[in-house]
Design an enzyme around this catalytic site. Structure first.
Site, mmCIF file in Angstrom:
data_model
loop_
_atom_site.group_PDB
_atom_site.id
_atom_site.type_symbol
_atom_site.label_atom_id
_atom_site.label_comp_id
_atom_site.label_asym_id
_atom_site.label_seq_id
_atom_site.Cartn_x
_atom_site.Cartn_y
_atom_site.Cartn_z
ATOM 1 N N ARG A 1 -6.972 19.952 13.631
ATOM 2 C CA ARG A 1 -7.217 20.081 12.247
ATOM 3 C C ARG A 1 -6.567 21.582 12.082
ATOM 4 O O ARG A 1 -5.717 21.744 11.308
ATOM 5 C CB ARG A 1 -8.623 19.792 11.419
ATOM 6 C CG ARG A 1 -8.975 18.294 11.673
ATOM 7 C CD ARG A 1 -10.543 18.373 11.298
ATOM 8 N NE ARG A 1 -11.126 18.574 12.577
ATOM 9 C CZ ARG A 1 -12.616 18.611 12.741
ATOM 10 N NH1 ARG A 1 -13.006 18.506 11.709
ATOM 11 N NH2 ARG A 1 -13.126 19.108 13.793
ATOM 12 N N ASP B 1 -12.536 14.581 11.154
ATOM 13 C CA ASP B 1 -12.028 14.935 12.574
ATOM 14 C C ASP B 1 -11.053 13.739 12.968
ATOM 15 O O ASP B 1 -11.613 12.778 12.979
ATOM 16 C CB ASP B 1 -13.100 14.928 13.480
ATOM 17 C CG ASP B 1 -12.719 15.563 14.695
ATOM 18 O OD1 ASP B 1 -11.303 15.577 15.089
ATOM 19 O OD2 ASP B 1 -13.329 16.010 15.491
ATOM 20 N N CYS C 1 -11.642 24.906 13.648
ATOM 21 C CA CYS C 1 -12.236 23.578 13.932
ATOM 22 C C CYS C 1 -12.877 23.496 15.235
ATOM 23 O O CYS C 1 -13.132 24.728 16.119
ATOM 24 C CB CYS C 1 -10.980 22.612 13.754
ATOM 25 S SG CYS C 1 -9.698 22.631 14.919
HETATM 26 P P1 4NP Z 1 -10.107 19.527 16.354
HETATM 27 O O1 4NP Z 1 -10.688 17.922 16.879
HETATM 28 O O2 4NP Z 1 -11.581 20.076 16.348
HETATM 29 O O3 4NP Z 1 -9.669 18.949 14.948
HETATM 30 O O4 4NP Z 1 -9.111 19.920 17.096
HETATM 31 C C1 4NP Z 1 -11.022 17.793 18.167
HETATM 32 C C2 4NP Z 1 -10.447 18.085 19.391
HETATM 33 C C3 4NP Z 1 -11.174 17.601 20.375
HETATM 34 C C4 4NP Z 1 -12.370 17.470 20.367
HETATM 35 C C5 4NP Z 1 -13.052 17.322 19.354
HETATM 36 C C6 4NP Z 1 -12.473 17.478 18.060
HETATM 37 N N1 4NP Z 1 -13.029 17.115 21.460
HETATM 38 O O5 4NP Z 1 -14.110 16.743 21.532
HETATM 39 O O6 4NP Z 1 -12.447 17.340 22.814
#
Ligand code: 4NP
Length: 151
Positions: free
Chosen positions: A13, A123, A7
């Site tokens: 995720r 997300d 991800c």
């Molecule tokens: P992930 O969610 O991709 O599901 O881990 C996110 C976690 C952090 C960020 C974006 C998506 N961020 O921009 O820091």
């Protein structure tokens, strides 16, 4: 088989997907190696988001020891299947690939549930705990399909 979930941050995720598939693989004695990574380095070294840890714990899955890491070029060689949790992540991972053999390993995670629909796991980073519960349920549904189909 070696499976990698990817991800953006590797804190919301993909850690859930890693935890759920490991749990199902252990239950069914399927000897897969399962890992996760992020396309970005924003959270490298951090444990999963507290809500990801909480929703897994509520379902008897412990992911608190996971540590965020960024995907490497070696991952594209070392893993047999690379599941991208969202279409933006999918494009980013494809851009890292240097051969058709690598590109063939990269599959959009929700293709297993909604083939041809180009869907992303929402997300939950900008959401609240119920979003994590929704994401957990969807990820679990897909991981069950993956175990059934490929084990
Ligand atoms: P992930 O969610 O991709 O599901 O881990 C996110 C976690 C952090 C960020 C974006 C998506 N961020 O921009 O820091």
């Amino acid at each position: 088989m070696k499976i990698l979930f990817v991800c953006i941050g590797n804190i919301c995720r993909s850690p859930i997907a890693e935890g759920v598939l490991k749990h199902l693989a252990e239950e069914k004695l399927v000897p897969w190696q399962i890992d996760s990574a992020g396309t970005h380095n924003y959270h490298v070294g951090e444990p999963p988001h507290s809500s990801s840890i909480k929703v897994c714990k509520a379902n008897k899955i412990d992911i608190h020891n996971q540590q965020s890491r960024q995907i490497t070029l070696d991952d594209l060689t070392n893993f047999d299947r690379i599941y991208t949790l969202a279409t933006d992540v999918h494009q980013d991972v494809l851009r890292l690939c240097t051969s058709d053999a690598q590109r063939k390993k990269v599959t959009l995670f929700l293709e297993e549930l909604y083939p041809g629909q180009q869907k992303s796991v929402k997300d939950p980073w900008y959401g609240t705990y119920p979003d994590y519960e929704e994401v957990f349920a969807e990820i679990t549904e897909v991981c069950k399909i993956i175990i059934r189909k490929y084990s």
